[in-house]
Motif scaffolding. Sequence first.
Motif, short mmCIF file in Angstrom:
data_model
loop_
_atom_site.label_atom_id
_atom_site.label_comp_id
_atom_site.label_asym_id
_atom_site.label_seq_id
_atom_site.Cartn_x
_atom_site.Cartn_y
_atom_site.Cartn_z
N ASP A 50 0.61 -0.97 0.08
CA ASP A 50 -0.32 0.14 -0.08
C ASP A 50 0.94 1.25 0.12
OD1 ASP A 50 -2.48 -1.56 -0.07
OD2 ASP A 50 -1.74 -1.32 1.86
N LEU A 51 1.93 1.45 0.79
CA LEU A 51 2.49 2.39 0.39
C LEU A 51 4.12 1.92 -0.12
CD1 LEU A 51 1.50 3.36 4.26
CD2 LEU A 51 0.70 4.39 2.09
N ILE A 52 4.60 2.96 -0.64
CA ILE A 52 6.43 2.10 -0.96
C ILE A 52 6.64 3.94 -0.30
CG2 ILE A 52 5.19 0.41 -2.29
CD1 ILE A 52 5.84 2.87 -4.65
N GLY A 53 8.28 3.75 -1.06
CA GLY A 53 8.98 5.31 -0.51
C GLY A 53 10.43 4.09 -0.34
N LEU A 54 11.03 5.39 0.62
CA LEU A 54 12.13 5.39 0.57
C LEU A 54 12.92 5.58 2.29
CD1 LEU A 54 13.59 7.61 -2.04
CD2 LEU A 54 13.19 4.98 -2.40
N ARG A 55 14.00 5.20 2.73
CA ARG A 55 14.08 4.90 3.82
C ARG A 55 15.40 5.94 3.50
NH1 ARG A 55 16.27 5.40 8.59
NH2 ARG A 55 16.17 4.46 10.88
N THR A 56 16.19 6.76 4.04
CA THR A 56 17.37 7.05 4.08
C THR A 56 18.25 6.69 4.99
OG1 THR A 56 16.47 9.35 3.40
CG2 THR A 56 19.01 8.82 3.85
N ILE A 57 19.67 6.45 5.15
CA ILE A 57 20.63 6.37 6.42
C ILE A 57 21.71 6.31 5.31
CG2 ILE A 57 18.60 4.02 6.09
CD1 ILE A 57 21.07 2.08 4.11
N THR A 58 22.41 6.33 7.05
CA THR A 58 24.64 6.36 6.33
C THR A 58 25.12 5.15 6.89
OG1 THR A 58 23.98 8.37 6.57
CG2 THR A 58 25.66 8.17 6.93
N ILE A 59 25.65 4.71 5.46
CA ILE A 59 26.18 3.53 6.43
C ILE A 59 27.42 3.40 5.75
CG2 ILE A 59 24.48 2.22 5.59
CD1 ILE A 59 25.70 1.78 2.35
N GLY A 60 28.51 2.28 6.11
CA GLY A 60 29.57 1.75 5.97
C GLY A 60 31.23 2.68 5.87
N SER A 72 11.39 0.84 0.50
CA SER A 72 10.79 0.14 1.51
C SER A 72 9.23 -0.11 1.60
CB SER A 72 10.98 1.57 2.92
OG SER A 72 12.34 1.88 3.09
N ALA A 73 8.55 -0.89 1.67
CA ALA A 73 7.78 -0.90 1.53
C ALA A 73 6.77 -1.33 2.49
CB ALA A 73 6.89 -1.96 0.00
N CYS A 74 5.35 -0.88 2.66
CA CYS A 74 4.68 -0.98 3.94
C CYS A 74 3.09 -1.46 3.66
CB CYS A 74 4.63 0.15 5.12
SG CYS A 74 3.81 -0.11 6.24
N GLU A 75 3.12 -2.74 3.65
CA GLU A 75 2.19 -3.58 3.83
C GLU A 75 0.81 -3.60 4.37
OE1 GLU A 75 -1.39 -4.72 1.98
OE2 GLU A 75 0.01 -4.71 1.07
N VAL A 76 -0.69 -2.39 4.75
CA VAL A 76 -1.29 -1.84 5.75
C VAL A 76 -2.49 -2.56 5.85
CG1 VAL A 76 -2.72 -0.02 6.83
CG2 VAL A 76 -0.52 0.37 5.12
N LYS A 77 -2.88 -3.29 6.82
CA LYS A 77 -3.77 -3.93 7.38
C LYS A 77 -4.63 -3.86 8.32
CE LYS A 77 -3.80 -7.08 3.55
NZ LYS A 77 -4.27 -7.12 2.45
N THR A 78 -5.68 -4.05 8.44
CA THR A 78 -6.54 -3.81 10.33
C THR A 78 -5.96 -4.48 11.13
OG1 THR A 78 -8.55 -4.97 9.58
CG2 THR A 78 -8.45 -3.11 8.79
#
Length: 115
Positions: A50-60, A72-78
Amino acid sequence: MSEQHVQQAIRLALGTRPDVTLWRNNCGKLPDPRTNRWVEFGVANPGGSDLIGLRTITIGPEHVGRTMAVFSACEVKTPTGRVRPEQQRFIDFIRSRGGIAGVARSVEEAQRLFS
């Protein structure tokens, strides 16, 4: 609370975070009146979250100071909603490629997903 209400609450809560950007991913199909053919829409239809997008990170060390985005993806449910097999396949696919993906039934679950 309906799935739509849960989704809107998640979008509002995570919309204040500078490290998360989410968009509504409308999936489905409609007939094209000009050609009488079905037109599918949405990312990874069927099964796209249902929701897709980006999560910003700083790495290595090799990327010190460089900001990167993780799909990033979030499936929303009751609380009683069921994840369909194609939705689970999409979540598993994103995770297998190093992305962030999961199911959220509340704002708190979505915040944990993106923590």
